[in-house]
Design an enzyme around this catalytic site. Structure first.
Site, PDB file in Angstrom:
ATOM      1  N   LYS A 139       0.872  -1.188   0.000  1.00 33.94           N
ATOM      2  CA  LYS A 139       0.000   0.000   0.000  1.00 33.94           C
ATOM      3  C   LYS A 139       0.901   1.227   0.000  1.00 33.94           C
ATOM      4  O   LYS A 139       2.042   1.179   0.468  1.00 33.94           O
ATOM      5  CB  LYS A 139      -0.879   0.010   1.254  1.00 33.94           C
ATOM      6  CG  LYS A 139      -2.116   0.866   1.124  1.00 33.94           C
ATOM      7  CD  LYS A 139      -3.256   0.112   0.458  1.00 33.94           C
ATOM      8  CE  LYS A 139      -4.480   0.981   0.313  1.00 33.94           C
ATOM      9  NZ  LYS A 139      -5.653   0.192  -0.109  1.00 33.94           N
TER      10      LYS A 139
HETATM   11  P1  NAD Z   1     -12.916   7.731  -2.694  1.00 37.34           P
HETATM   12  O1  NAD Z   1     -11.876   8.761  -2.513  1.00 37.34           O
HETATM   13  O2  NAD Z   1     -13.428   7.446  -4.060  1.00 37.34           O
HETATM   14  O3  NAD Z   1     -14.172   8.055  -1.747  1.00 37.34           O
HETATM   15  C1  NAD Z   1     -14.032   8.262  -0.375  1.00 37.34           C
HETATM   16  C2  NAD Z   1     -15.382   8.686   0.172  1.00 37.34           C
HETATM   17  O4  NAD Z   1     -15.303   8.722   1.595  1.00 37.34           O
HETATM   18  C3  NAD Z   1     -15.814  10.079  -0.271  1.00 37.34           C
HETATM   19  O5  NAD Z   1     -17.197  10.081  -0.524  1.00 37.34           O
HETATM   20  C4  NAD Z   1     -15.512  10.938   0.948  1.00 37.34           C
HETATM   21  O6  NAD Z   1     -16.356  12.076   1.032  1.00 37.34           O
HETATM   22  C5  NAD Z   1     -15.837   9.953   2.057  1.00 37.34           C
HETATM   23  N1  NAD Z   1     -15.200  10.292   3.318  1.00 37.34           N
HETATM   24  C6  NAD Z   1     -13.934  10.705   3.551  1.00 37.34           C
HETATM   25  N2  NAD Z   1     -13.750  10.942   4.857  1.00 37.34           N
HETATM   26  C7  NAD Z   1     -14.925  10.668   5.463  1.00 37.34           C
HETATM   27  C8  NAD Z   1     -15.370  10.728   6.804  1.00 37.34           C
HETATM   28  N3  NAD Z   1     -14.562  11.100   7.785  1.00 37.34           N
HETATM   29  N4  NAD Z   1     -16.660  10.376   7.062  1.00 37.34           N
HETATM   30  C9  NAD Z   1     -17.503   9.996   6.073  1.00 37.34           C
HETATM   31  N5  NAD Z   1     -17.125   9.918   4.786  1.00 37.34           N
HETATM   32  C10 NAD Z   1     -15.863  10.252   4.487  1.00 37.34           C
HETATM   33  O7  NAD Z   1     -12.301   6.390  -2.026  1.00 37.34           O
HETATM   34  P2  NAD Z   1     -12.681   4.888  -2.357  1.00 37.34           P
HETATM   35  O8  NAD Z   1     -11.755   4.394  -3.397  1.00 37.34           O
HETATM   36  O9  NAD Z   1     -14.142   4.778  -2.528  1.00 37.34           O
HETATM   37  O10 NAD Z   1     -12.243   4.159  -1.002  1.00 37.34           O
HETATM   38  C11 NAD Z   1     -13.105   4.092   0.133  1.00 37.34           C
HETATM   39  C12 NAD Z   1     -12.665   2.932   1.018  1.00 37.34           C
HETATM   40  O11 NAD Z   1     -12.691   1.722   0.260  1.00 37.34           O
HETATM   41  C13 NAD Z   1     -11.249   3.026   1.582  1.00 37.34           C
HETATM   42  O12 NAD Z   1     -11.204   2.401   2.848  1.00 37.34           O
HETATM   43  C14 NAD Z   1     -10.441   2.207   0.597  1.00 37.34           C
HETATM   44  O13 NAD Z   1      -9.239   1.725   1.153  1.00 37.34           O
HETATM   45  C15 NAD Z   1     -11.417   1.094   0.329  1.00 37.34           C
HETATM   46  N6  NAD Z   1     -11.167   0.355  -0.910  1.00 37.34           N
HETATM   47  C16 NAD Z   1     -11.116   0.988  -2.121  1.00 37.34           C
HETATM   48  C17 NAD Z   1     -10.910   0.235  -3.268  1.00 37.34           C
HETATM   49  C18 NAD Z   1     -10.912   0.843  -4.646  1.00 37.34           C
HETATM   50  O14 NAD Z   1     -10.834   0.081  -5.621  1.00 37.34           O
HETATM   51  N7  NAD Z   1     -11.027   2.137  -4.798  1.00 37.34           N
HETATM   52  C19 NAD Z   1     -10.744  -1.160  -3.172  1.00 37.34           C
HETATM   53  C20 NAD Z   1     -10.840  -1.776  -1.941  1.00 37.34           C
HETATM   54  C21 NAD Z   1     -11.057  -1.005  -0.818  1.00 37.34           C
END
Ligand code: NAD
Length: 428
Positions: free
Chosen positions: A117
């Site tokens: 990561k």
């Molecule tokens: P992103 O940047 O696309 O979206 C993040 C979202 O979280 C946004 O809507 C933001 O407003 C919200 N957010 C941020 N801080 C917040 C808070 N304190 N309270 C409430 N909402 C909040 O990110 P993503 O890619 O959707 O990732 C989200 C989660 O999923 C993370 O934990 C990431 O590690 C995990 N994840 C992502 C992927 C991927 O393919 N993108 C894969 C597996 C896991």
């Protein structure tokens, strides 16, 4: 959280955060590892940590420095694989934990990767597009020595996307002197990205959510769903559940919470977020300014899809959902896990629930190597099959051994990693 574990010398007790949660999870799986338990320390130590200074020239001519990380937790089963996060709260402990969860996840769904990561401690909303590009390129140059299609393959995570991956791929390729599309996944389709990758994590969350609902006798049409985080993972998950007839009754993002008892119009909400950067001000929904109230919302399925350590001992007792689907990595602390389990809430852990992203990243990497691209139908049906099989295997272990789905997923993942470690033996 106070950890009984030995803290690595590069972290202070105060900083240990999500890494301590991960170590507790490893402790819970250790009694189930049999003879492989003698290798368990391997899982408690990242293989390699790189901390880099990322200087850029700001648009106003000043110089700004950001702290960047790339952690390769384990590469016993293959090259490192895991996303890159841009966020003001990124810490080494967080990146370590996220890299370790990637190790377990990749093994649990049996894609041939280790866990890695990366991240930069920056609020990207404070940077212009030009500054963001310069920061991404400098970060990529700094970690260039440890990444590569056969070494470690970054992907998008919080606040990074296809454009970020395009800049990383270009920077790496410029340094190599040849185009290396397989160095990152989650790229734009025009650069060797995969059809279906954009939606893959949310699609995987949706698929295992349907399986979990089936086990609990919950019908998806009409089910009430609350989602924290409306980015790539939360937004797509919400859309797919809504398309299947569920009602998205609440969405919380970094600014506020919007609620609508009859179900939010997810497509319109997505368009609103694209235009305004947040769900705040969405017409046709009520806004709840007290963030803590989100956890007590009346729903059947709760999807944390934002950051780690959101469901804690402080709010786990208020949750009314019967199923928690972890779209985010590490959203539930171990204390909260215990409270939820006592209350009979089914927690579908991150290492299975959100593994759809890395699964289609694997498809993308395979397609890049062969320069032969699959149809979206092929990708979605292979993804669905892998997610269902992974969920069924985890469910079976949890029934057989009377453990939580998280411990069951860790049993599968950690066993595969430690078997590989044992077969390889220690070098030299
Ligand atoms: P992103 O940047 O696309 O979206 C993040 C979202 O979280 C946004 O809507 C933001 O407003 C919200 N957010 C941020 N801080 C917040 C808070 N304190 N309270 C409430 N909402 C909040 O990110 P993503 O890619 O959707 O990732 C989200 C989660 O999923 C993370 O934990 C990431 O590690 C995990 N994840 C992502 C992927 C991927 O393919 N993108 C894969 C597996 C896991």
């Amino acid at each position: 959280m106070n950890s009984p574990h030995q803290i690595p010398s590069y972290l202070t007790q105060r900083e240990v955060g999500p890494w301590a949660v991960y170590l507790e999870q490893v402790d819970r799986v250790t009694p189930h590892l049999g003879k492989l338990a003698r290798w368990v320390e391997t899982l408690k130590r990242p293989k390699r940590i790189l901390v880099v200074d990322v200087p850029i020239e700001r648009d106003d001519g000043s110089i700004a420095h950001f702290e960047g990380y790339r952690v390769q937790h384990n590469t016993s089963r293959g090259p490192g694989k895991g996303g890159v996060r841009f966020h003001q709260d990124v810490t080494l402990s967080e990146v370590m934990a996220l890299s370790a969860w990637m190790t377990v996840k990749n093994a649990a769904v049996n894609v041939p990767y280790g866990g890695a990561k990366g991240g930069i401690r920056v609020d990207p909303r404070t940077l212009s597009q030009g500054e963001l590009q310069r920061m991404t390129r400098r970060y990529t140059s700094e970690i260039n020595i440890i990444i590569g299609p056969n070494k470690d393959i970054p992907a998008p995570d919080v606040n990074t996307n296809e454009q970020t991956m395009a800049w990383m791929m270009d920077t790496y390729s410029m340094n190599q002197g040849s185009t290396a599309s397989g160095v990152v996944t989650g790229k734009p389709i025009s650069l060797g990205g995969s059809l279906g990758r954009h939606d893959a994590t949310g699609r995987g969350v949706f698929v295992v959510g349907c399986e979990a609902a089936h086990k609990r006798g919950l019908s998806i049409p009409g089910a009430r769903i609350a989602v924290q985080g409306f980015g790539n993972v939360g937004g797509i998950t919400a859309r797919l559940f809504a398309e299947a007839g569920a009602r998205i009754v609440a969405v919380q993002d970094h600014v506020t919470t919007v609620v609508c008892d009859s179900g939010l119009d997810v497509v319109a909400l997505q368009a609103h977020v694209t235009e305004h950067g947040s769900v705040a001000g969405f017409p046709g929904a009520d806004e709840v300014s007290d963030r803590a109230r989100f956890w007590a919302i009346d729903c059947d399925i709760l999807v944390p899809a934002a950051l780690e350590q959101q469901i804690t001992a402080a709010n786990a007792g208020q949750i009314r959902a019967s199923i928690i689907l972890e779209g985010a990595n590490g959203p539930t602390t171990t204390e909260a896990d215990d409270i939820l389990s006592e209350r009979g809430v089914l927690v579908v852990p991150d290492v299975i629930a959100n593994a759809g992203g890395v699964t289609v990243s694997y498809f993308e990497w395979v397609q890049d190597f062969s320069s032969f691209f699959w149809t979206e139908d092929e990708i979605n049906s292979r993804l669905t099959r892998i997610m269902r099989e992974a969920f069924a295997a985890v469910w079976q272990i949890s029934v057989d051994k009377q453990v939580s789905l998280r411990t069951a997923a860790f049993i599968i993942g950690c066993t595969r990693v430690l078997e590989a470690r044992e077969m390889r033996g220690l070098y030299p």
